[in-house]
Design an enzyme around this catalytic site. Structure first.
Site, PDB file in Angstrom:
ATOM      1  N   CYS A  73       0.922  -1.075   0.346  1.00  0.00           N
ATOM      2  CA  CYS A  73       0.050  -0.028  -0.514  1.00  0.00           C
ATOM      3  C   CYS A  73       0.862   1.680  -0.122  1.00  0.00           C
ATOM      4  O   CYS A  73       0.205   2.210  -0.268  1.00  0.00           O
ATOM      5  CB  CYS A  73      -1.509   0.024   1.449  1.00  0.00           C
ATOM      6  SG  CYS A  73      -2.517  -1.268   1.151  1.00  0.00           S
TER       7      CYS A  73
ATOM      8  N   HIS B  45      -2.782   7.289   1.972  1.00  0.00           N
ATOM      9  CA  HIS B  45      -3.428   6.071   1.798  1.00  0.00           C
ATOM     10  C   HIS B  45      -4.989   5.610   1.946  1.00  0.00           C
ATOM     11  O   HIS B  45      -4.916   6.349   3.362  1.00  0.00           O
ATOM     12  CB  HIS B  45      -2.452   5.108   1.994  1.00  0.00           C
ATOM     13  CG  HIS B  45      -2.969   3.698   2.277  1.00  0.00           C
ATOM     14  ND1 HIS B  45      -3.592   3.523   1.268  1.00  0.00           N
ATOM     15  CD2 HIS B  45      -3.148   2.258   3.213  1.00  0.00           C
ATOM     16  CE1 HIS B  45      -4.303   2.131   0.740  1.00  0.00           C
ATOM     17  NE2 HIS B  45      -3.313   1.618   2.828  1.00  0.00           N
TER      18      HIS B  45
ATOM     19  N   ASN C 140      -9.945   0.476  -0.146  1.00  0.00           N
ATOM     20  CA  ASN C 140      -8.690   0.565  -0.269  1.00  0.00           C
ATOM     21  C   ASN C 140      -7.974  -0.736  -1.411  1.00  0.00           C
ATOM     22  O   ASN C 140      -7.751  -1.304  -1.318  1.00  0.00           O
ATOM     23  CB  ASN C 140      -7.835  -0.664   1.151  1.00  0.00           C
ATOM     24  CG  ASN C 140      -6.798  -0.744   1.101  1.00  0.00           C
ATOM     25  OD1 ASN C 140      -6.108  -0.169   0.621  1.00  0.00           O
ATOM     26  ND2 ASN C 140      -6.519  -0.903   2.194  1.00  0.00           N
TER      27      ASN C 140
END
Ligand code: UT7
Length: 324
Positions: A115, A251, A281
């Site tokens: 990520c 993020h 996500n």
């Protein structure tokens, strides 16, 4: 030839057409729209079509970033794809992207920091440009996490989605370059936290692709602590304070992580770009997806101080400051 500063010349993103809502998820696992919205802020995610690969998403986002920069594919002399879901174990997805964009010179490679991949890529690309190894870099965060989810595990499958975001980073010199561009990046990792977030497969260990496993509560706790620490560090290192930041582009993992991190940093929540509700996500794609949203809707304007931050599997985490 090295450049004195790296500027963001263009931004673009792409989400696959198919939308899966929380109500759709409730037909697959024992969950509800209420639980997902309350615990994460996520309302829907986009899922790649059968046969649609990470490279397809990356190319669509890359083309949009090039158009936004007013540049041709051939102006690019390095392609970096940040991804944890490459098309194949090798070659790198970046070389597929490079070739399908018609770029026949320069280099291409994948960057694996899960990520945090896009923020890692930001730091790496900035140093490649200022060090003289490349002049114009197409940096893409692209993922098809739907392919590594355990669709029977409600604690993870409701959280992730597919997508891609891209920037064109360009070396600049002279007086104008002093006013804008990447100011600084800090990157960290801690491999001792492997078991909290990992994929239980891989070519060397199991000869399979594997599925994502996460102890969400623990990851949440570390995310807020690590992100607020690294943001403070990158600000301090560059003689800036949290009150100087115009926009945080984090993020997009969980709305509550974004809120808690902003609170810890004493940053106005209105300055946080939030897109997690629209795509869940998307790992390395989530920072450039949010960046593209805030640039195209006019929130981020020339001169603004923009802070990118991310944390993910590894653990890896990072933060980068850019004057728009
Ligand atoms: O990108 C990498 C970084 N990743 C992250 O940042 C993710 C970080 N973690 C999180 O976002 C949150 O921890 C989660 C969203 C994963 C979980 O939220 P939570 O508030 O920490 O919930 P929890 O894990 O403590 O679970 C609470 C309850 C449990 O039930 P019991 O044991 O209290 O009866 C879970 O079984 O919620 C249950 N639960 C669900 N219920 C309905 C877990 N997943 C679901 C679900 N639907 N999808």
């Amino acid at each position: 030839m090295s450049a004195s500063r790296t500027i963001v010349a263009g931004v673009g993103s792409y989400l696959p057409a198919r939308i899966v809502t929380n109500a759709d998820m409730a037909k697959i696992v024992d969950t509800s729209d209420d639980w997902i919205v309350e615990r994460t802020g996520i309302r829907q995610r986009h899922i790649a079509a059968e046969g649609e690969c990470t490279s397809d998403l990356a190319i669509a986002a890359g083309e949009r970033a090039l158009a936004n920069a007013g540049m041709a594919a051939d102006d690019i002399d390095m392609v970096i794809v940040a991804t944890a879901t490459p098309d194949e174990t090798f070659p790198a997805t970046a070389v597929t992207v490079q070739s399908r964009l018609g770029i026949t010179h320069g280099g291409a490679f994948d960057l694996q920091a899960v990520c945090s991949g896009f923020v890692y890529g930001f730091g790496v690309a900035d140093n490649l440009i200022r060090g003289g190894l490349a002049r114009n870099i197409l940096l893409i965060g692209a993922e098809t996490f739907s392919r590594i989810l355990d669709w029977e595990d409600r604690t993870t499958c409701v959280l992730f989605g597919d997508g891609a975001g891209a920037v064109v980073l360009k070396g600049e010199d002279g007086k104008a370059a002093e006013q804008r561009g990447i100011i600084g990046t800090r990157l960290r990792s801690d491999g001792s936290k492997h078991d909290l977030l990992y994929v239980d497969g891989g070519p060397s260990k199991t000869q399979t692709v594997g599925k994502l496993r996460m102890q969400g509560k623990e990851v949440f706790r570390y995310a807020v602590t690590n992100l607020s620490e690294i943001v403070k560090e990158v600000l301090e290192e560059n003689g800036l304070e949290s009150s100087d930041v115009d926009w945080i582009v984090p993020h997009q993992a969980n709305r509550r992580i974004l809120d808690a991190t902003a609170r810890k940093l004493a940053i106005d929540p209105d300055k946080v770009v939030v897109t997690v509700q629209d795509h869940g996500n998307t790992s390395a794609a989530s920072v450039p997806l949010a960046l593209d949203q805030a640039v195209s809707d006019g929130r981020i304007k020339p001169g603004d101080l923009v802070l990118l931050e991310a944390m993910g599997g590894g653990f890896t985490w990072g933060a980068s400051l850019v004057r728009w």
